[in-house]
Write a protein that holds these residues in place. Structure first.
Motif, PDB file in Angstrom:
ATOM      1  N   SER A  29       0.822  -1.208   0.000  1.00 15.81           N
ATOM      2  CA  SER A  29       0.000   0.000   0.000  1.00 15.81           C
ATOM      3  C   SER A  29       0.857   1.259   0.000  1.00 15.81           C
ATOM      4  N   VAL A  30       2.035   1.194   0.630  1.00 13.87           N
ATOM      5  CA  VAL A  30       2.957   2.331   0.618  1.00 13.87           C
ATOM      6  C   VAL A  30       3.618   2.451  -0.748  1.00 13.87           C
ATOM      7  N   ASN A  31       4.058   1.340  -1.300  1.00 10.99           N
ATOM      8  CA  ASN A  31       4.718   1.374  -2.609  1.00 10.99           C
ATOM      9  C   ASN A  31       3.800   1.897  -3.698  1.00 10.99           C
ATOM     10  N   LYS A  54      10.488  15.881   3.282  1.00  9.98           N
ATOM     11  CA  LYS A  54       9.873  17.049   3.904  1.00  9.98           C
ATOM     12  C   LYS A  54       8.765  16.655   4.885  1.00  9.98           C
ATOM     13  N   TYR A  55       8.157  15.491   4.639  1.00  8.40           N
ATOM     14  CA  TYR A  55       6.994  15.085   5.426  1.00  8.40           C
ATOM     15  C   TYR A  55       7.181  13.694   6.037  1.00  8.40           C
ATOM     16  N   TYR A  56       6.471  13.475   7.137  1.00  9.94           N
ATOM     17  CA  TYR A  56       6.465  12.188   7.828  1.00  9.94           C
ATOM     18  C   TYR A  56       5.071  11.587   7.788  1.00  9.94           C
ATOM     19  N   ALA A  57       5.020  10.270   7.594  1.00 12.32           N
ATOM     20  CA  ALA A  57       3.777   9.519   7.732  1.00 12.32           C
ATOM     21  C   ALA A  57       4.105   8.191   8.399  1.00 12.32           C
ATOM     22  N   TRP A  58       3.121   7.614   9.067  1.00 12.91           N
ATOM     23  CA  TRP A  58       3.316   6.367   9.808  1.00 12.91           C
ATOM     24  C   TRP A  58       2.304   5.341   9.341  1.00 12.91           C
ATOM     25  N   VAL A  59       2.730   4.080   9.329  1.00 13.72           N
ATOM     26  CA  VAL A  59       1.795   2.998   9.047  1.00 13.72           C
ATOM     27  C   VAL A  59       2.223   1.788   9.865  1.00 13.72           C
ATOM     28  N   GLY A  60       1.266   1.116  10.479  1.00 13.57           N
ATOM     29  CA  GLY A  60       1.564  -0.092  11.230  1.00 13.57           C
ATOM     30  C   GLY A  60       1.708  -1.274  10.291  1.00 13.57           C
ATOM     31  N   ASP A  61       2.210  -2.391  10.825  1.00  9.58           N
ATOM     32  CA  ASP A  61       2.428  -3.548   9.962  1.00  9.58           C
ATOM     33  C   ASP A  61       1.147  -4.316   9.656  1.00  9.58           C
ATOM     34  N   ASP A  62       0.011  -3.790  10.108  1.00 15.32           N
ATOM     35  CA  ASP A  62      -1.278  -4.358   9.716  1.00 15.32           C
ATOM     36  C   ASP A  62      -2.243  -3.274   9.242  1.00 15.32           C
ATOM     37  N   ASP A  63      -1.711  -2.083   8.952  1.00 13.05           N
ATOM     38  CA  ASP A  63      -2.515  -0.972   8.431  1.00 13.05           C
ATOM     39  C   ASP A  63      -2.257  -0.787   6.946  1.00 13.05           C
ATOM     40  N   LEU A  64      -3.071   0.066   6.322  1.00 17.55           N
ATOM     41  CA  LEU A  64      -2.942   0.329   4.894  1.00 17.55           C
ATOM     42  C   LEU A  64      -3.041   1.826   4.626  1.00 17.55           C
ATOM     43  N   ILE A  65      -2.311   2.285   3.622  1.00 22.77           N
ATOM     44  CA  ILE A  65      -2.520   3.627   3.073  1.00 22.77           C
ATOM     45  C   ILE A  65      -3.346   3.452   1.802  1.00 22.77           C
ATOM     46  N   ARG A  66      -4.458   4.109   1.720  1.00 17.81           N
ATOM     47  CA  ARG A  66      -5.342   3.965   0.567  1.00 17.81           C
ATOM     48  C   ARG A  66      -4.716   4.610  -0.675  1.00 17.81           C
ATOM     49  N   PRO A  67      -5.051   4.120  -1.866  1.00 18.29           N
ATOM     50  CA  PRO A  67      -4.480   4.680  -3.102  1.00 18.29           C
ATOM     51  C   PRO A  67      -4.640   6.197  -3.174  1.00 18.29           C
ATOM     52  N   GLY A  68      -3.534   6.874  -3.446  1.00 13.04           N
ATOM     53  CA  GLY A  68      -3.541   8.330  -3.540  1.00 13.04           C
ATOM     54  C   GLY A  68      -3.593   9.038  -2.205  1.00 13.04           C
ATOM     55  N   GLY A  69      -3.541   8.281  -1.095  1.00 16.09           N
ATOM     56  CA  GLY A  69      -3.708   8.886   0.225  1.00 16.09           C
ATOM     57  C   GLY A  69      -2.616   9.872   0.587  1.00 16.09           C
ATOM     58  N   LEU A  70      -1.358   9.521   0.334  1.00 11.61           N
ATOM     59  CA  LEU A  70      -0.261  10.422   0.705  1.00 11.61           C
ATOM     60  C   LEU A  70      -0.262  11.678  -0.162  1.00 11.61           C
TER      61      LEU A  70
END
Length: 259
Positions: free
Chosen positions: A26-28, A83-99
């Protein structure tokens, strides 16, 4: 994109290889929209997890074994040009286009140091239980009510995070709440109600499995950020908030069981 803009920190103990893969994927997927550096913080003995993460393009950092906050701080220390920080757990997801969406939100108003979006609560199979998208209400409640700003689904300017010294290593559950309260002195918060992340709700999630400990630590954090004159009476609203949070968690559990 060649120049990384966002530093994503993912701490793991290495015992959730299936969801870890999904989290990294999800990050990639965000790389189609902006430059990302993914830092996976893992103990040296988590060989399979480290090999998996490295094969998927992550930077690997050793977990100092001093708690979750210290692990995240080690990930932050891997910063280069981001410039920016974001966090994700090893069982969480970033939705497409979220960042990319969070970056546009944070850059749309000068002086903004933090942007957050909606967060989907999903069950272990990935089915949506509910969506949390409190928006402005989350900022109003932050200092005295429940923390409705989801850590997965939040973007913070790294310069501001550096000014507050990163995350407090003494905190186990409420390190994000503490950081949010400190960050308010350095700039404004912005938000979108669009879901940008997913939090997997299951019994061994740290804050889910330790609801009482999480609530007490959150109350302690909020108390120390209050003006001294009203700290002694903070219990008047902290206990009702604790009850309301437990009630809300019970409703999420009920919905999860219904699925």
């Amino acid at each position: 994109m060649s120049t990384p803009e966002v530093l994503v920190v993912l701490p793991t103990l290495g015992d959730r290889l299936d969801t870890l893969r999904l989290s990294i994927e999800s990050v990639n997927a965000q790389r189609a929209d902006l430059g990302v550096t993914l830092v996976v913080v893992a103990p040296p003995q988590a060989v399979e997890a480290r090999e998996l993460a490295e094969s998927m393009g992550a930077v690997i950092v050793d977990d100092p074994k001093e708690g979750i906050s210290a692990a995240i701080n080690c990930g932050l220390a891997a910063r280069t040009s981001e410039k920016y920080y974001a966090w994700v757990g090893d069982d969480d997801l970033i939705r497409p286009g979220g960042l990319a969406l969070l970056r546009s939100v944070i850059e749309s108003t000068p002086g903004t140091v933090l942007a957050f979006g909606g967060c989907e609560y999903i069950d272990p199979e990935g089915r949506t239980i509910m969506v949390s998208n409190a928006g402005r209400l989350a900022t109003v409640l932050l200092s005295w009510g429940p923390d409705l700003i989801p850590h997965p689904g939040t973007m913070i300017t790294l310069d501001a995070l550096q000014k507050i010294g990163g995350f407090d290593p003494s905190l186990k559950y409420a390190m994000d709440l503490d950081a949010f309260l400190k960050l308010r002195k350095h700039g404004s918060f912005a938000w979108t109600r669009t879901p940008v992340s997913a939090f997997r709700w299951h019994p061994d999630s740290l804050t889910v499995a330790n609801r009482l400990g999480s609530s007490k630590e959150s109350e302690s954090v909020k108390r120390r950020h209050l003006p001294k004159v009203i700290r002694p009476i903070s219990g008047l609203w902290h206990r009702p908030v604790r009850w309301a949070s437990a009630f809300a968690a019970g409703r999420v559990n009920a919905r999860a069981r219904a699925l």
